[in-house]
Design an enzyme around this catalytic site. Structure first.
Site, short mmCIF file in Angstrom:
data_model
loop_
_atom_site.label_atom_id
_atom_site.label_comp_id
_atom_site.label_asym_id
_atom_site.label_seq_id
_atom_site.Cartn_x
_atom_site.Cartn_y
_atom_site.Cartn_z
CG HIS A 82 -2.12 0.81 1.10
ND1 HIS A 82 -3.30 0.30 0.60
CD2 HIS A 82 -2.38 2.11 1.37
CE1 HIS A 82 -4.22 1.24 0.58
NE2 HIS A 82 -3.69 2.36 1.04
CG ASP A 161 -10.80 3.20 4.88
OD1 ASP A 161 -10.46 4.25 5.46
OD2 ASP A 161 -10.30 2.84 3.80
NE ARG A 168 -8.70 10.71 6.29
CZ ARG A 168 -7.80 9.81 5.86
NH1 ARG A 168 -8.15 8.55 5.62
NH2 ARG A 168 -6.55 10.15 5.69
CB SER A 183 -7.48 5.09 6.29
OG SER A 183 -7.67 4.80 4.94
CE LYS A 187 -7.55 1.30 2.17
NZ LYS A 187 -7.78 2.53 2.89
N1 URA Z 1 -4.29 5.42 1.65
C1 URA Z 1 -5.36 5.02 2.39
O1 URA Z 1 -5.90 3.95 2.15
N2 URA Z 1 -5.79 5.80 3.38
C2 URA Z 1 -5.22 6.97 3.68
O2 URA Z 1 -5.66 7.64 4.59
C3 URA Z 1 -4.11 7.39 2.91
C4 URA Z 1 -3.67 6.60 1.89
#
Ligand code: URA
Length: 408
Positions: A82, A161, A168, A183, A187
């Site tokens: 990620h 999320d 956001r 967040s 995930k």
């Molecule tokens: N990627 C995400 O999934 N969440 C965030 O807050 C920032 C980047």
């Protein structure tokens, strides 16, 4: 309990209890807490920060808002990657197919654009038919058959999320370490991978601007990973300059495909590094051995073919990819060497062309964006094209070139 009291408590910098966080966040998911109340609470969190206890509570609440996938029936160690988000960051689209074509399963939950940074889900939706909301069965079936699946948050997977992320994006509440950590880690844990690699982007074109902030985010995410029994490796990489040449949804998919077909440069180098790290942790082999595997699947185009297989499997028609044919070239007003390209300003410009959202309901224009014709280190003559805008109308854009490129 009362949401206004909770907002006020955070506004004056007090620690919220898990019950208060549950009341606010679960209430928002259920529609009891309104957008304007959650926006106020998120802004208070951005300004007043959160303690470690609050962050761990929030991660738990986010994870429990949906199901947690059990991928233990799939062979081998599953690795997810990620990025915290940057301008032109299409690394996932390159790394996913590379790692999967080396035989490592990549279960990936991604997000949409956030602030001025683009998101993998929006990029994939520029491919007509591509399904970004997979059911649990579809996700697991794709992992079994292709070795790579990418889904957004759904009503089953991290639904909290999904809704908080969208809010956001349009309320100036993206750049908060506790909210980013929550967040991302919720995930990643819900997605079921065994090991997680996180690319923390740091610089003016990222959500995190300074090294101390990046270090704090790294520490928190690694601690959350450890708590949930997931090896989490966070790397910090520069985001003062856009990544690669293309910014914008279709344009970024096209550049990712170019890299998989052999395009060289800094983007390719970073993709090779991250893929090698993922394979090294998944197979428990050295970085150099993993890198050899990566170079092989790039060379023999099996990574590129894996990308095509992945797109087809999720319903996408790769031939549908399209960029706008309304272009405007921005020329250099001096000769010299490109010393810097301002990632933040390029990101803002790309959003203003229609590649990002200002309001929750906004529809993205997948065909617009920017191609950087000159990169840092390139020699430029007066009148050369520095970058090209792909627009959805013929209105001429007034801009000051020096806000984007530093040349001397
Ligand atoms: N990627 C995400 O999934 N969440 C965030 O807050 C920032 C980047």
């Amino acid at each position: 309990m009362n949401i206004v009291d909770i907002i006020n408590k955070k506004r004056v910098g007090e620690e919220l209890t898990k019950e208060e966080l549950e009341f606010a966040f679960n209430g928002y998911l259920e529609g009891i807490i309104k957008d304007y109340q959650m926006s106020a609470l998120l802004m208070a969190i951005c300004i007043e920060d959160m303690t470690k206890e609050e962050i761990f509570s929030l991660v738990d609440i986010f994870i429990k808002s949906g199901e947690v996938l059990d991928l233990s029936a799939l062979p081998g160690v599953k690795v997810d990657k990620h990025s915290t988000g940057g301008i032109g960051d299409k690394i996932t689209l390159i790394v996913g197919p590379i790692v999967a074509s080396c035989g490592v399963i990549v279960p990936k939950m991604s997000g949409r654009g956030l602030g001025y940074t683009g998101g993998t889900i929006d990029k994939l939706e520029s491919i007509k038919g591509f399904k970004t909301s997979l059911s649990t069965n579809e996700f697991i079936k794709s992992l079994k058959e292709v070795g790579l699946a990418i889904t957004g948050q759904t009503s089953n997977l991290c639904p909290l999320d999904k809704v908080i992320y969208a809010l956001r994006d349009v309320t100036g509440t993206t750049a908060s370490i506790p909210l980013i950590a929550t967040s991302i880690m919720s995930k990643k844990i819900a997605g079921g991978a065994d090991k997680i690699l996180i690319d923390i982007k740091c610089g003016n074109g990222a959500l995190i601007n300074t090294t101390p902030d990046a270090m704090r985010l790294k520490k928190i995410m690694e601690e959350i990973g450890e708590y949930y029994g997931k090896t989490t490796i966070c790397e910090i990489s520069d985001m003062n300059i856009p990544l690669g040449s293309n910014i914008g949804n279709s344009l970024e998919v096209i550049e990712a495909m170019d890299v998989l077909k052999g395009k060289q440069g800094k983007l390719t180098d970073l993709a090779i590094k991250i893929s090698s790290e993922m394979i090294s942790v998944a197979k428990d082999i050295s970085f150099d051995d993993a890198r050899c595997e990566v170079l092989k699947v790039l060379e023999n185009e099996s990574a590129y073919n894996k990308f095509l297989e992945f797109v087809k499997n999720q319903g996408g028609d790769i031939n549908s990819l399209k960029v706008s044919d309304i272009k405007e070239e921005i020329k250099s007003i001096r000769s010299g060497e490109v010393k810097a390209i301002n990632a933040l300003n390029i990101g803002k410009l790309s959003c203003s062309l229609g590649a990002g959202r200002i309001n929750k309901e906004d529809k993205i224009d997948y065909e617009v964006g920017i191609v950087l014709n000159k990169l840092v280190g390139d020699r430029v003559e007066y009148g050369d094209t520095l970058f090209t805008l792909y627009k959805n109308n013929n209105k001429e854009i007034t801009l000051n070139v020096e806000d984007y490129y530093e040349i001397n």
